[in-house]
Write a protein that holds these residues in place. Structure first.
Motif, PDB file in Angstrom:
ATOM      1  N   LEU A   1      13.508 -40.163 -23.319  1.00  0.00           N
ATOM      2  CA  LEU A   1      12.801 -38.891 -23.405  1.00  0.00           C
ATOM      3  C   LEU A   1      12.338 -38.412 -22.034  1.00  0.00           C
ATOM      4  N   VAL A   2      12.308 -39.334 -21.079  1.00  0.00           N
ATOM      5  CA  VAL A   2      11.917 -39.006 -19.706  1.00  0.00           C
ATOM      6  C   VAL A   2      13.134 -38.796 -18.815  1.00  0.00           C
ATOM      7  N   ASN A   3      14.181 -39.619 -18.992  1.00  0.00           N
ATOM      8  CA  ASN A   3      15.230 -39.672 -17.967  1.00  0.00           C
ATOM      9  C   ASN A   3      16.547 -38.983 -18.300  1.00  0.00           C
ATOM     10  N   THR A   4      16.707 -38.411 -19.504  1.00  0.00           N
ATOM     11  CA  THR A   4      17.964 -37.729 -19.815  1.00  0.00           C
ATOM     12  C   THR A   4      17.833 -36.221 -19.652  1.00  0.00           C
ATOM     13  N   ALA A   5      18.942 -35.591 -19.323  1.00  0.00           N
ATOM     14  CA  ALA A   5      18.929 -34.143 -19.074  1.00  0.00           C
ATOM     15  C   ALA A   5      18.582 -33.354 -20.333  1.00  0.00           C
ATOM     16  N   SER A   6      19.059 -33.803 -21.496  1.00  0.00           N
ATOM     17  CA  SER A   6      18.766 -33.057 -22.732  1.00  0.00           C
ATOM     18  C   SER A   6      17.278 -33.093 -23.056  1.00  0.00           C
ATOM     19  N   ALA A   7      16.647 -34.243 -22.825  1.00  0.00           N
ATOM     20  CA  ALA A   7      15.207 -34.333 -23.069  1.00  0.00           C
ATOM     21  C   ALA A   7      14.441 -33.497 -22.056  1.00  0.00           C
ATOM     22  N   GLN A   8      14.858 -33.547 -20.809  1.00  0.00           N
ATOM     23  CA  GLN A   8      14.189 -32.758 -19.778  1.00  0.00           C
ATOM     24  C   GLN A   8      14.277 -31.267 -20.098  1.00  0.00           C
ATOM     25  N   ALA A   9      15.432 -30.832 -20.618  1.00  0.00           N
ATOM     26  CA  ALA A   9      15.585 -29.419 -20.991  1.00  0.00           C
ATOM     27  C   ALA A   9      14.635 -29.053 -22.129  1.00  0.00           C
ATOM     28  N   GLY A  10      14.488 -29.962 -23.088  1.00  0.00           N
ATOM     29  CA  GLY A  10      13.615 -29.681 -24.223  1.00  0.00           C
ATOM     30  C   GLY A  10      12.160 -29.579 -23.841  1.00  0.00           C
ATOM     31  N   TYR A  11      11.704 -30.495 -23.017  1.00  0.00           N
ATOM     32  CA  TYR A  11      10.290 -30.464 -22.641  1.00  0.00           C
ATOM     33  C   TYR A  11      10.007 -29.380 -21.595  1.00  0.00           C
ATOM     34  N   ARG A  12      11.013 -29.009 -20.812  1.00  0.00           N
ATOM     35  CA  ARG A  12      10.872 -27.843 -19.932  1.00  0.00           C
ATOM     36  C   ARG A  12      10.693 -26.584 -20.777  1.00  0.00           C
ATOM     37  N   LEU A  13      11.482 -26.457 -21.833  1.00  0.00           N
ATOM     38  CA  LEU A  13      11.352 -25.309 -22.740  1.00  0.00           C
ATOM     39  C   LEU A  13       9.950 -25.264 -23.342  1.00  0.00           C
ATOM     40  N   LEU A  14       9.454 -26.404 -23.778  1.00  0.00           N
ATOM     41  CA  LEU A  14       8.118 -26.450 -24.369  1.00  0.00           C
ATOM     42  C   LEU A  14       7.061 -25.942 -23.395  1.00  0.00           C
ATOM     43  N   LEU A  15       7.090 -26.424 -22.169  1.00  0.00           N
ATOM     44  CA  LEU A  15       6.064 -26.033 -21.197  1.00  0.00           C
ATOM     45  C   LEU A  15       6.188 -24.572 -20.796  1.00  0.00           C
ATOM     46  N   THR A  16       7.403 -24.101 -20.591  1.00  0.00           N
ATOM     47  CA  THR A  16       7.564 -22.704 -20.170  1.00  0.00           C
ATOM     48  C   THR A  16       7.171 -21.744 -21.291  1.00  0.00           C
ATOM     49  N   GLU A  17       7.461 -22.096 -22.525  1.00  0.00           N
ATOM     50  CA  GLU A  17       7.057 -21.252 -23.644  1.00  0.00           C
ATOM     51  C   GLU A  17       5.540 -21.245 -23.808  1.00  0.00           C
TER      52      GLU A  17
END
Length: 266
Positions: free
Chosen positions: A131-147
């Motif tokens: 959840l920390v080191n994969t690109a798909s997880a990083q994209a998901g949590y980036r979406l959460l913070l930006t939203e």
């Protein structure tokens, strides 16, 4: 004190992060950031608690298979954003236990083979690191913070299936950025255990009555400090701090973090 459970009749494990204590005597604003399990039974017409939330945005962290089996039911005026945080792990041929709870608890022999002897804890720790080191997880949590930083997003709810692992890490990142201390982060993370165990009570009972190891069932259904600590350790090892993880790993700008803090703290 952590976030408050919201007693919904159609949404499992619904919690408002509002009221969580932060540094300097501040708190998280109520009604803006919520977490839950899957929304396949959501019904605003029969659930006044959910209707009162005035949801504007939902972020679904589940896999395609999970979404197909239990599609979200949300009002037409609510934006639904999809971000499968485990996509990279699945594409690598690894199926996280978090995505197949029901299948694993349907056969005690299979569960013992794949998850006995402490394997369940090791598998979850590995998933949390992903959840920390994969690109798909990083994209998901980036979406959460930006939203969450965008006032136009309105009240936002994020979820996975049980609302404990993928969702739990999302809540940890948000609260850490807002200034919650480590004890508060862990308390919020662990606070979902009663609701999750209640939601899966029949499944756990059936599994154990069929001869299943109760430790395996609890390892699958519950959340434990060692799970969250695996993700936090991955952050420290790769980035040194949560701030750098957000900036360098998630690619979220300082301006976005500032906007998120201004919007969500009181």
């Amino acid at each position: 004190m952590t976030a408050t459970a919201t007693p919904s009749t159609t949404v499992a494990n619904l919690r408002d992060l509002g009221g969580t204590p932060l540094a300097g005597g501040r708190t998280v604003r109520h009604g803006l950031v919520l977490r839950s399990g899957q929304l396949d039974r959501l019904d605003v017409d029969t659930d006044p608690v959910v209707a009162a939330l005035g949801l504007r945005t939902v972020i679904d962290f589940r896999t395609a298979a999970e979404r197909a089996a239990h599609p979200d039911r949300i009002p037409a005026d609510v934006r639904l954003l999809i971000s499968d945080v485990l996509a990279d792990k699945l594409n690598a041929g690894q199926i996280p236990a978090a995505t197949q709870l029901k299948d694993l608890l349907s056969d005690p022999a299979v569960a013992e083979e794949h998850l006995g002897g402490g394997k369940v804890q090791a598998l979850f720790a590995d998933t949390y690191r992903s959840l920390v080191n994969t690109a798909s997880a990083q994209a998901g949590y980036r979406l959460l913070l930006t939203e969450l930083a965008d006032p136009e997003a309105g009240p936002l709810l994020f979820h996975c299936t049980a609302g404990k692992d993928r969702t739990g890490w999302g809540a940890t990142v948000v609260l850490a950025l807002l200034g919650a201390d480590e004890d508060t982060l862990m308390a919020e993370y662990l606070s979902v255990n009663p609701a999750v165990k209640q939601a899966f009570a029949r499944m756990i009972e059936g599994f154990t009555m069929a001869g299943g190891n109760p430790d395996i069932a609890l390892g699958l259904i519950g959340v434990f400090p060692v799970y969250l600590e695996a993700a936090l350790d991955e952050v420290r090892t790769r980035y040194g701090s949560m701030e750098k993880y957000v900036r360098e790993g998630l690619g979220v700008s300082d301006e976005t973090v500032d906007a998120l803090r201004a919007r969500l703290t009181a």
